[in-house]
Design a protein around this motif. Structure first.
Motif, PDB file in Angstrom:
ATOM      1  N   LEU A 349       0.870  -1.172   0.000  1.00  0.00           N
ATOM      2  CA  LEU A 349       0.000   0.000   0.000  1.00  0.00           C
ATOM      3  C   LEU A 349       0.914   1.232   0.000  1.00  0.00           C
ATOM      4  O   LEU A 349       1.494   1.591   1.026  1.00  0.00           O
ATOM      5  CB  LEU A 349      -0.910  -0.010   1.229  1.00  0.00           C
ATOM      6  N   TYR A 350       1.053   1.866  -1.166  1.00  0.00           N
ATOM      7  CA  TYR A 350       2.012   2.955  -1.334  1.00  0.00           C
ATOM      8  C   TYR A 350       1.506   4.254  -0.703  1.00  0.00           C
ATOM      9  O   TYR A 350       0.313   4.570  -0.746  1.00  0.00           O
ATOM     10  CB  TYR A 350       2.292   3.190  -2.818  1.00  0.00           C
ATOM     11  N   ARG A 351       2.442   5.024  -0.164  1.00  0.00           N
ATOM     12  CA  ARG A 351       2.115   6.324   0.417  1.00  0.00           C
ATOM     13  C   ARG A 351       1.909   7.390  -0.662  1.00  0.00           C
ATOM     14  O   ARG A 351       1.155   8.337  -0.457  1.00  0.00           O
ATOM     15  CB  ARG A 351       3.225   6.770   1.370  1.00  0.00           C
ATOM     16  N   PRO A 373      -2.768   9.761   1.855  1.00  0.00           N
ATOM     17  CA  PRO A 373      -1.605   9.119   2.486  1.00  0.00           C
ATOM     18  C   PRO A 373      -1.420   9.510   3.947  1.00  0.00           C
ATOM     19  O   PRO A 373      -0.782   8.773   4.693  1.00  0.00           O
ATOM     20  CB  PRO A 373      -0.439   9.593   1.627  1.00  0.00           C
ATOM     21  N   GLU A 374      -2.004  10.666   4.388  1.00  0.00           N
ATOM     22  CA  GLU A 374      -1.876  11.047   5.796  1.00  0.00           C
ATOM     23  C   GLU A 374      -2.439   9.969   6.723  1.00  0.00           C
ATOM     24  O   GLU A 374      -1.985   9.806   7.854  1.00  0.00           O
ATOM     25  CB  GLU A 374      -2.610  12.365   6.060  1.00  0.00           C
ATOM     26  N   ALA A 375      -3.439   9.242   6.238  1.00  0.00           N
ATOM     27  CA  ALA A 375      -4.053   8.207   7.072  1.00  0.00           C
ATOM     28  C   ALA A 375      -3.068   7.105   7.432  1.00  0.00           C
ATOM     29  O   ALA A 375      -3.157   6.496   8.508  1.00  0.00           O
ATOM     30  CB  ALA A 375      -5.266   7.615   6.365  1.00  0.00           C
ATOM     31  N   LEU A 376      -2.116   6.841   6.551  1.00  0.00           N
ATOM     32  CA  LEU A 376      -1.187   5.732   6.779  1.00  0.00           C
ATOM     33  C   LEU A 376      -0.215   6.015   7.922  1.00  0.00           C
ATOM     34  O   LEU A 376       0.389   5.092   8.464  1.00  0.00           O
ATOM     35  CB  LEU A 376      -0.414   5.427   5.490  1.00  0.00           C
ATOM     36  N   HIS A 377      -0.065   7.295   8.306  1.00  0.00           N
ATOM     37  CA  HIS A 377       0.829   7.633   9.419  1.00  0.00           C
ATOM     38  C   HIS A 377       0.326   7.064  10.746  1.00  0.00           C
ATOM     39  O   HIS A 377       1.098   6.906  11.688  1.00  0.00           O
ATOM     40  CB  HIS A 377       0.965   9.150   9.548  1.00  0.00           C
ATOM     41  N   PHE A 378      -0.975   6.767  10.826  1.00  0.00           N
ATOM     42  CA  PHE A 378      -1.569   6.321  12.080  1.00  0.00           C
ATOM     43  C   PHE A 378      -1.662   4.796  12.187  1.00  0.00           C
ATOM     44  O   PHE A 378      -2.155   4.272  13.181  1.00  0.00           O
ATOM     45  CB  PHE A 378      -2.974   6.927  12.237  1.00  0.00           C
ATOM     46  N   VAL A 379      -1.212   4.088  11.151  1.00  0.00           N
ATOM     47  CA  VAL A 379      -1.313   2.627  11.126  1.00  0.00           C
ATOM     48  C   VAL A 379      -0.057   2.024  11.752  1.00  0.00           C
ATOM     49  O   VAL A 379       1.067   2.443  11.457  1.00  0.00           O
ATOM     50  CB  VAL A 379      -1.497   2.113   9.693  1.00  0.00           C
ATOM     51  N   VAL A 395      -3.657  -7.465   6.919  1.00  0.00           N
ATOM     52  CA  VAL A 395      -3.039  -7.027   8.169  1.00  0.00           C
ATOM     53  C   VAL A 395      -1.653  -6.482   7.846  1.00  0.00           C
ATOM     54  O   VAL A 395      -0.972  -6.976   6.936  1.00  0.00           O
ATOM     55  CB  VAL A 395      -2.963  -8.176   9.196  1.00  0.00           C
ATOM     56  N   THR A 396      -1.248  -5.445   8.577  1.00  0.00           N
ATOM     57  CA  THR A 396       0.034  -4.781   8.307  1.00  0.00           C
ATOM     58  C   THR A 396       1.180  -5.602   8.894  1.00  0.00           C
ATOM     59  O   THR A 396       1.224  -5.840  10.104  1.00  0.00           O
ATOM     60  CB  THR A 396       0.041  -3.374   8.919  1.00  0.00           C
ATOM     61  N   ASP A 401       9.167   3.760   4.666  1.00  0.00           N
ATOM     62  CA  ASP A 401       8.895   5.145   4.272  1.00  0.00           C
ATOM     63  C   ASP A 401       8.119   5.209   2.967  1.00  0.00           C
ATOM     64  O   ASP A 401       7.454   6.204   2.683  1.00  0.00           O
ATOM     65  CB  ASP A 401      10.201   5.921   4.119  1.00  0.00           C
ATOM     66  N   GLU A 402       8.181   4.154   2.177  1.00  0.00           N
ATOM     67  CA  GLU A 402       7.543   4.163   0.866  1.00  0.00           C
ATOM     68  C   GLU A 402       6.173   3.503   0.865  1.00  0.00           C
ATOM     69  O   GLU A 402       5.269   3.930   0.136  1.00  0.00           O
ATOM     70  CB  GLU A 402       8.455   3.446  -0.145  1.00  0.00           C
ATOM     71  N   TYR A 403       5.990   2.481   1.683  1.00  0.00           N
ATOM     72  CA  TYR A 403       4.736   1.729   1.643  1.00  0.00           C
ATOM     73  C   TYR A 403       4.525   0.955   2.935  1.00  0.00           C
ATOM     74  O   TYR A 403       5.441   0.791   3.758  1.00  0.00           O
ATOM     75  CB  TYR A 403       4.734   0.749   0.458  1.00  0.00           C
ATOM     76  N   LEU A 404       3.272   0.481   3.100  1.00  0.00           N
ATOM     77  CA  LEU A 404       2.943  -0.517   4.113  1.00  0.00           C
ATOM     78  C   LEU A 404       2.865  -1.857   3.404  1.00  0.00           C
ATOM     79  O   LEU A 404       2.236  -1.975   2.355  1.00  0.00           O
ATOM     80  CB  LEU A 404       1.593  -0.222   4.775  1.00  0.00           C
ATOM     81  N   GLU A 405       3.502  -2.852   3.970  1.00  0.00           N
ATOM     82  CA  GLU A 405       3.436  -4.186   3.383  1.00  0.00           C
ATOM     83  C   GLU A 405       2.359  -4.966   4.122  1.00  0.00           C
ATOM     84  O   GLU A 405       2.424  -5.164   5.341  1.00  0.00           O
ATOM     85  CB  GLU A 405       4.786  -4.891   3.490  1.00  0.00           C
ATOM     86  N   LEU A 406       1.364  -5.419   3.364  1.00  0.00           N
ATOM     87  CA  LEU A 406       0.200  -6.080   3.934  1.00  0.00           C
ATOM     88  C   LEU A 406       0.194  -7.555   3.560  1.00  0.00           C
ATOM     89  O   LEU A 406       0.607  -7.934   2.465  1.00  0.00           O
ATOM     90  CB  LEU A 406      -1.085  -5.431   3.426  1.00  0.00           C
ATOM     91  N   GLU A 407      -0.320  -8.352   4.479  1.00  0.00           N
ATOM     92  CA  GLU A 407      -0.606  -9.758   4.166  1.00  0.00           C
ATOM     93  C   GLU A 407      -2.103  -9.890   3.948  1.00  0.00           C
ATOM     94  O   GLU A 407      -2.906  -9.457   4.781  1.00  0.00           O
ATOM     95  CB  GLU A 407      -0.166 -10.681   5.288  1.00  0.00           C
TER      96      GLU A 407
END
Length: 623
Positions: A349-351, A373-379, A395-396, A401-407
């Motif tokens: 999930l890219y920022r 992308p501001e929402a991803l700062h709280f995950v 699930v995270t 800094d570039e993305y969240l890696e999800l399963e």
């Protein structure tokens, strides 16, 4: 043999009296201990505030044994006290010969509670119809602007409010839609059929809706699928157009929702030589012979056609007919790539909101971007993220800094496709984002001049309501109706604070937005949560709108699902029920109106007063 019932022993009465008197004293003390934190100046508002605080204090105690004992003794089991908490308990105590001490808390009776609820409902939603106290709201869009007959039928058959979603279209289209509604009302009045009713306009602000970003595009064969019956056989032609002015060959949708298509052909191609009733044939990309039936000459550059069987088109395919008539298919409109995931897959999930989504490759897992992308700062790690109304659960597992890696944990089916502009939900993350966005503030300029009420999406705290109040005050519309949409876990846990804040507004209500809310709280918990919201709003004498997927199958297909009929009938618990748009929206309005009238004739409420899913933050100290 008849059973002889013995009268209860005297000590039983004394025990009930002592227990209930102590319970009354405890909830009174709890409510009074926090009352100063929520100052209100209007007497009507204080009545509802005090009753809500008493209700919340009552919910903090497990009195199941006392409830059972009261019922066995032939007294109220305290199961329907939402609107009249303290006075309801005091009346039971009166039957037990106990007088309660005076209190500074307001203690509404059922007549006052009913008066306050009905008064606020009228202010926000307008007057109800004869024999139906629950209003009907219908979501409308630009497709009905030129369908005055449909608007008239909607108004005649039960539509009391029209909802316009500001997340779509522009002020120009919104204005046209409102004018169309008013024209339909005027037409009914001129014929003596309007009964003096005026349809109220709710404009729903888009809010910080977090969605999947754009996908990379590719040119691939265009599938044109003919409608099929339940046995898989085509039962009618798929209609479309040959168009000499169209830049691309593509699928389109008519205002009635039916799928259609446009085949771009070269200019000066000789469309005038086509005869209505003739045929064009072609070999599709699978080398299968298909036929287009010429149905109507729409204009010198456009002809309506019908396709008999499913076909795949690509640029350059030859359409040939009688007398050497022939056309080549023009460029195919590039389509988003297919991003498909299965349980166990990794998804990035890219920022960067401009990063194009892509399928998995040998070098990288599949990836999509986030529009906010501001929402991803709280995950945080191990927190869940749902995609497309919960169709994909993840699930995270890693944060960079570039993305969240999800399963990927679950999909609706063996696999699921991710499309652009689909909602993202973060049920485990506290997203400290303002409900009122910069775009919402721009839209408010139009809303303030044209709407009767404004809906605030993704409310989290009272500050969101106060921000909206301040923005409207600057526009000179402090009198406009406020509707707080409850669609996040945090809004559930702050509902009491939102209700008390709303009591200070001239017109205020709650919308149970069940789409996002179901994803946030879990589908299995939605029934309990929405019941609790209804009860808390009843305790605050605040109107409620029941929304999302009500009779949705009926509105879209013309045939209702059995389960949704039962669900819609429960709408009588609310002051208003919202229907979403669809080709068969008129049938849905008629059906809902009948259901609500029938339910009000046999109105039997059942309540539970203790809730485990919606404990309220910030009212009382944590135990």
């Amino acid at each position: 043999m008849a059973t002889i019932l013995r009268p209860p022993a005297p000590h039983r009465r004394d025990w009930l009296a002592d227990q209930l008197a102590a319970f009354h004293a405890v909830i009174t003390d709890h409510a009074q201990s926090v009352i100063d934190a929520y100052p209100l100046y209007e007497p009507e508002a204080r009545v509802s505030r005090d009753n809500l605080l008493a209700y919340l204090a009552m919910r903090r105690h497990d009195i199941v044994d006392l409830q059972i004992a009261l019922a066995e003794y032939g007294l109220s089991s305290l199961g329907r006290l939402e609107a009249t908490v303290l006075l309801g308990i005091e009346r039971v105590l009166g039957h037990l010969g106990v007088e309660t001490l005076s209190t500074a808390l307001e203690r509404p009776d059922s007549e006052l509670a009913r008066f306050l609820t009905e008064l606020r409902s009228r202010r926000l939603l307008g007057r109800p119809r004869d024999k139906r106290g629950t209003r009907i709201m219908v979501t409308l869009d630009t497709a009905v602007i030129h369908r005055q007959e449909l608007l008239e039928e909607l108004l005649l058959n039960g539509m009391d409010l029209a909802r316009i979603n500001c997340a779509h279209d522009s002020p120009q289209e919104w204005k046209q839609l409102i004018v169309a509604i008013r024209n339909a009302e005027d037409s009914l009045e001129q014929r003596g059929e309007g009964a003096g009713r005026r349809c109220r306009i709710l404009m729903d602000l888009g809010g910080p809706k977090i969605r999947t970003g754009p996908l990379a595009k590719e040119t691939r064969p265009l599938k044109l699928a003919t409608p099929r019956d339940p046995f898989g056989s085509p039962y009618r032609l798929l209609e479309g157009y040959l168009d000499a002015e169209a830049p691309f060959t593509r699928r389109i949708a008519d205002p009635d929702g039916r799928a259609r298509f446009i085949i771009a052909i070269p200019r000066q191609s000789g469309l005038d030589r086509l005869r209505v009733g003739s045929e064009l044939q072609f070999q599709d990309t699978r080398d299968r012979l298909r036929t287009l039936h010429i149905m109507e000459r729409v204009s010198p550059t456009r002809v309506r056609v019908g396709l008999d069987r499913t076909a795949y088109l690509q640029e350059g395919i030859l359409l040939f007919g009688e007398k050497n008539v022939a056309f080549n298919v023009g460029p195919i409109l590039p389509q988003p790539v297919t991003v498909e995931v299965r349980p166990g897959d990794t998804l990035r999930l890219y920022r960067d909101p401009l990063r194009m989504g892509h399928p998995a490759s040998e070098d990288s897992p599949a990836g999509i971007s986030c529009t906010l992308p501001e929402a991803l700062h709280f995950v945080q790690l191990e927190q869940r993220i749902y995609i497309d109304d919960g169709k994909i659960g993840t699930v995270t597992r890693r944060i960079t800094d570039e993305y969240l890696e999800l399963e990927v944990l679950s999909t609706a089916g063996p696999s699921a496709r991710i499309k652009p502009e689909k909602g993202l939900n973060f049920p485990d993350s506290l997203l400290e984002l303002p409900a009122l966005t910069a775009q919402d503030r721009q839209d408010l300029v139009f809303v303030a001049h044209h709407a009767d009420a404004v809906g605030l999406s993704f409310v989290h705290s009272p500050k969101d309501l106060l921000d909206l109040q301040a923005a409207l005050a600057e526009l000179g519309r402090s009198d406009i109706g406020f509707i707080a949409k409850i669609e996040t876990s945090e809004a559930i846990h702050r509902l009491a604070q939102l209700l008390i804040t709303g009591l200070a507004f001239p017109s205020f209500g709650i919308m149970i937005a069940r789409g996002d809310l179901a994803v946030e709280v879990g589908f299995e918990n939605l029934a309990l949560v929405q019941e609790d919201i209804l009860c808390m709003c009843e305790a605050a004498h605040t109107p409620v709108i029941w929304a999302t997927q009500v009779l949705e199958t009926l509105a879209k297909t013309g045939l209702p699902a059995r389960a949704e009929i039962t669900d819609a009938a429960m709408g009588h618990r609310a002051d208003c029920v919202m229907l979403n748009k669809g080709p068969h929206i008129l049938e849905a309005v008629k059906t809902l109106s009948k259901l609500l009238c029938a339910e009000e004739r046999c109105h039997l409420k059942k309540r539970q007063i203790f809730r485990e899913f919606t404990f309220q933050h910030g009212i009382f100290d944590e135990p």
